[in-house]
Enzyme design. Structure first.
Site, PDB file in Angstrom:
ATOM      1  N   GLY A  14      13.428 -25.837  40.828  1.00  0.00           N
ATOM      2  CA  GLY A  14      14.642 -25.165  41.287  1.00  0.00           C
ATOM      3  C   GLY A  14      14.949 -25.542  42.721  1.00  0.00           C
ATOM      4  N   ARG A  75      13.607 -30.944  36.052  1.00  0.00           N
ATOM      5  CA  ARG A  75      12.283 -30.729  35.490  1.00  0.00           C
ATOM      6  C   ARG A  75      12.038 -31.879  34.513  1.00  0.00           C
ATOM      7  NH1 ARG A  75      11.612 -25.224  37.155  1.00  0.00           N
ATOM      8  NH2 ARG A  75      13.689 -24.439  37.544  1.00  0.00           N
ATOM      9  N   ASP A 106       5.321 -24.332  42.694  1.00  0.00           N
ATOM     10  CA  ASP A 106       4.062 -24.397  41.942  1.00  0.00           C
ATOM     11  C   ASP A 106       4.002 -25.507  40.899  1.00  0.00           C
ATOM     12  OD1 ASP A 106       3.460 -21.992  43.171  1.00  0.00           O
ATOM     13  OD2 ASP A 106       2.358 -21.320  41.381  1.00  0.00           O
ATOM     14  N   THR A 129      11.228 -23.329  47.634  1.00  0.00           N
ATOM     15  CA  THR A 129      11.679 -22.420  46.576  1.00  0.00           C
ATOM     16  C   THR A 129      12.155 -21.155  47.256  1.00  0.00           C
ATOM     17  OG1 THR A 129      10.921 -20.879  44.868  1.00  0.00           O
ATOM     18  CG2 THR A 129       9.230 -21.775  46.291  1.00  0.00           C
ATOM     19  N   ASP A 131      11.806 -18.251  46.078  1.00  0.00           N
ATOM     20  CA  ASP A 131      11.058 -17.089  45.591  1.00  0.00           C
ATOM     21  C   ASP A 131       9.921 -16.637  46.492  1.00  0.00           C
ATOM     22  OD1 ASP A 131      12.678 -16.900  43.385  1.00  0.00           O
ATOM     23  OD2 ASP A 131      11.391 -18.156  42.138  1.00  0.00           O
ATOM     24  N   ASP A 133       6.892 -17.389  46.500  1.00  0.00           N
ATOM     25  CA  ASP A 133       5.704 -17.014  45.732  1.00  0.00           C
ATOM     26  C   ASP A 133       4.623 -18.075  45.778  1.00  0.00           C
ATOM     27  OD1 ASP A 133       7.171 -18.871  44.382  1.00  0.00           O
ATOM     28  OD2 ASP A 133       6.965 -17.926  42.418  1.00  0.00           O
ATOM     29  N   ARG A 175      11.453 -13.870  39.232  1.00  0.00           N
ATOM     30  CA  ARG A 175      10.955 -13.548  37.896  1.00  0.00           C
ATOM     31  C   ARG A 175       9.549 -12.965  37.958  1.00  0.00           C
ATOM     32  NH1 ARG A 175      13.678 -17.867  34.453  1.00  0.00           N
ATOM     33  NH2 ARG A 175      15.496 -16.565  34.759  1.00  0.00           N
TER      34      ARG A 175
END
Lengths: 327, 327, 327, 327
Positions: A14, A75, A106, A129, A131, A133, A175
């Site tokens: 992403g 991807r 990741d 990213t 996120d 995370d 998510r």
């Protein structure tokens, strides 16, 4: 190990604001050290297809402030096969590329680690990213910008919520991680924040909303991460509240993909510039299988495998602050 | 007719950016002419409940740039009853209010016309809605701001669409009118625009998207008004394209209520200031049952009933421009 | 007249937001009508030097939202000489260019008219300048964006002015025209607006500021056009007030060149798209020496010479509105 | 020590975005712990004059996103006298105020320390200034927002600089500290950055600009802190370059006070919320003479005197990054 003369850079997974600034930094740092740089289009898929472009310091003029990625992202299922990776390696060798900078999350790093193991090819990762995370960095590239985007959107929603004394459920991205929800929620002054990491229980939310109305608040905002622990999506949550608290006029807004775009914040541009320099310098020092990240305001390397397996825990102290703020 | 000494102002229906600037203008114009002004909370409902506040020039400091409405807005079913309106009239008389400025859309004006007929109470309307669907003004208050909000959001979506070579369906507001979709679509460089006024046919859209991909465009944006003529909602449209054009990676984004909020654009602030002055001056001249609007860049009155019944037609020339632009 | 097969486009004079959207529109309209398009770099100077680039529909992807001009702009003294213009004509002919779209202001149009007279070369102008000082259009390209930029900056200044009860003099662009000052001033809720078109007198300003303070306003903003009629620049004005109204804590801010840049507003993007279509269509119809402009919300042609000689008068009604608003 | 039952909060010195979010946090945290809160207008001057207002959780609704400070700010010469401070103390006692939160910079903290020494009055400081020049916190409140404001403005200037191949000198705030210049400079992709901490020499700048032009860059931005070490102000620097590098078309832009205003970024809102909670909790724990700050992403206390005397050093590593980026 031979001397590195040419470095390739790709963006994968992403996209996030600041990826272009990181590409620029990698390319300019290569130019600074008088080595060549190559851009690979569409992540690992472009590597498999040999979709490369030579870059120089001027190729990356005026992209520091652009959202998205000039190298495109994708991807690649083919890269999960050994054959795919062999094709990719062949193209790297044909183009005399000595090392690779992977900007992504990741999944992208996992691909990089496998590739490195198979072909002993030097790789450094930059965490890109929204996120946040990823273990080994307090801030991923794009996170800060996404927060500002979310907060500005919720500010606008607050305007109309206040005008009509309404309750809004606002879904933000995340998510598996509540970083965006928690920070944007506190930043936007949300009355409640629902995240994947903690199940606060639906009853607690109802109690809090009742208290909020009683205290004289004219509008309420509940910020919900995509992957909220309650197991209900944002529309189901809204229905649930509407049934149980009929005094509330409830609306839903899903912020969606706009959170991934936009001109990066100053924070993300500076971070990207610093990460890019370090990534190239580590490769030039002969290092590999590392991710560069922000740790206590310094740029530090982390083992790529650690970055993948480690878990970037949310600061629960901020949940407590959120609670106090919604007094 | 007696001399007007006190004017009330209310906001009604869906809120829009610029309503506060219009309230400020009404209040300051009253102060300029040395008459009193009163704010009515929550539209006609607050009028029924006597929820009034005295305002003066200083009460409206620093609101010109705020989204939403400091007077709140609401829809009132009670005002549709004669009894409700009688209560409202009683409160106006008790507060010695001589005339009313209604900031809102069609529905709000209809209530105003009925009220005027029953009680012979002077009323002037200011068109405040982001939808731009009111006859008698080329621009409703908030339309310009909503366009900028929509375009900025779509710009961000474009960033990520381009990075992934994706097709996005973006839903903007406009249940009965395609003004936002058409203008924001052209402004955001959308490949296709679907509006309630024209059924261009789904086949045409497929052809256009096929051509767009063939021409070398890396991403596509289709802007869809809520009330699109095809009868399919934005998610059904996305499914339809995904089935028929499997080469496309399709995503959906619903911009939602953020389009109603935000700090008004300079255009909307200036328009609000001009409309408020004219609304008060018309009342002071003894006029009633008028809406003030922008016609050929001048502020002009239109009969309220005409404004309600008339239809503000979309400029189909702009559809043609959109077509040419997506070459 | 021969059929037009290739059209060139250039940007000239001070740049303005929306120029790229206009270039895109010209190029896409050419593609739509299946004729070729050429970009000329650095305005007339690039024409003299033959600094051309072939453009097609894809060359102008993703520029609708970019500030500045991808074709660069410049002022050319050489183009004021017959020899310079002859060189320019030679390059146009060598490149088989049949007609020219000039995006710029007064000065650029004057050059175009002379060139047309000498070489009978078809030219259509698009009014691109933030100053809005061109006859034949209610809005020049970039004006709306510059207003938003100015108003957003003044909003920020208002924050700090209010916090410290200060008086700010804010200079905006406009050497000969007060359009930006007047509209941004009303939009930002300025207490006073000083423009080149009217000398309101310094005493009047002092009186107004005294009244403003007495009325309980905590901060004041005076918006001043560069070419203000008082003959004093913004720093001298500040000094003057500081001497005469020592109760005021006075500061100055010159907004400067940021007003020329930035992503264009939706209004400017739509306007640019419409103007570009019309410019090309007029040339294809065999017309020349025209400027396309916005007149009563429609795109209309005006004789270029009229556009140059005519005077776009400021709407003094807005001065009156400003006065009432600062009650 | 007695139990704290009422806490006052004030803002002092230059205002910064996030001050309102910090006020909100202090007030809501007091409400959460069921103690009273009081706002003091205009900093220490309002304390001397007893210009107080009782606040509760609802008083601070909808201010988290507002620039400036609802409590106003001021500098007080009277507070530098013992008599002034005694008056201030008297008002605090009369209002049964037990402790004080001071939001401001160095100067404000110095006043607080003296006051505490004289009257043994509990005080905690929150670092609110855009300059980021306070020891004991990596980020002062407002710094992040000011960076985004500066970078967005320079992005706009870049648009017009690129269109005309110009060199811009842009002055940003920072009389004694180069934090804004350095970070905004890197974020905006400036070719050169001049800060108070380092004298890079004028010759070096000329060399760098020459190299930049030779390398094919079309425009250049030099970001200069107000208190640049060269001793020349931004206009003198521009003159100097214009004389020595006549090939450059040079312009100057002084960003000025807009850097102090605007809606705070998400970062600053979250930081403000966290700092406010900690400030109140420290006071409730009986602590005093502390400043709360961000240290390695945690909120930590620092002795107020240390915060005043200590020096927040600029990260010279970022100067190196800037150098590499301008390759």
């Amino acid at each position: 190990m031979e001397k590195i003369k040419k470095i390739a850079v790709l963006t994968s997974g992403g996209d996030s604001p600041g990826m272009n600034a990181a590409i620029r930094s990698v390319v300019r740092t290569c130019a600074f050290y008088k080595i060549a740089s190559v851009g690979i289009y569409r992540g690992y898929q472009g590597m498999i297809e040999g979709d490369f472009i030579n870059l120089n310091a001027r190729s990356v003029n005026n992209i520091i402030n652009k959202g998205g990625t000039i190298l495109k992202s994708a991807r690649s299922t083919e890269f999960r096969t050994e054959e795919g990776r062999r094709k990719a390696y062949k193209h790297l060798k044909e183009n005399e590329i000595d090392a690779l900078v992977v900007i992504g999350g990741d999944g992208s790093f996992t691909g990089g680690v496998v590739f490195n193991q198979e072909f002993n090819f030097p790789i450094v990762g930059i965490p890109g990213t929204i996120d946040n995370d990823i273990y080994g960095t307090t801030h991923t590239l794009g996170f800060d910008t996404a927060l500002n985007t979310a907060v500005e959107a919720i500010d606008k929603i607050r305007d109309t919520a206040s005008s009509h004394n309404r309750l809004f459920f606002v879904e933000v991205m995340g998510r598996d991680a509540g970083f965006i929800a928690l920070n944007a929620g506190v930043g936007a002054g949300a009355e409640e924040i629902l995240i994947p990491e903690e199940d606060l229980g639906l009853d607690r939310m109802l109690d809090s909303l009742k208290a909020s109305r009683k205290s004289g608040k004219s509008s309420s905002i509940v910020v919900v991460a995509e992957g909220d622990k309650t197991g209900k999506n944002v529309f189901e949550l809204a229905d649930y509240v509407e049934k149980n608290l009929p005094e509330y006029d409830v609306r839903v807004s899903v912020l969606g993909h706009m959170q991934r775009g936009g001109s990066p914040s100053c924070f993300d541009r500076v971070l990207a510039s610093r990460l890019g320099v370090k990534a190239v310098e580590l490769l030039l020092e002969g290092k590999t299988n590392l991710m560069v990240g922000l740790v206590n305001n310094k740029i530090k390397p982390t083992d790529l495998e650690k970055a993948i397996k480690g878990h970037h825990k949310i600061d629960t102290e901020l949940l407590r602050v959120s609670d106090i703020m919604s007094t």
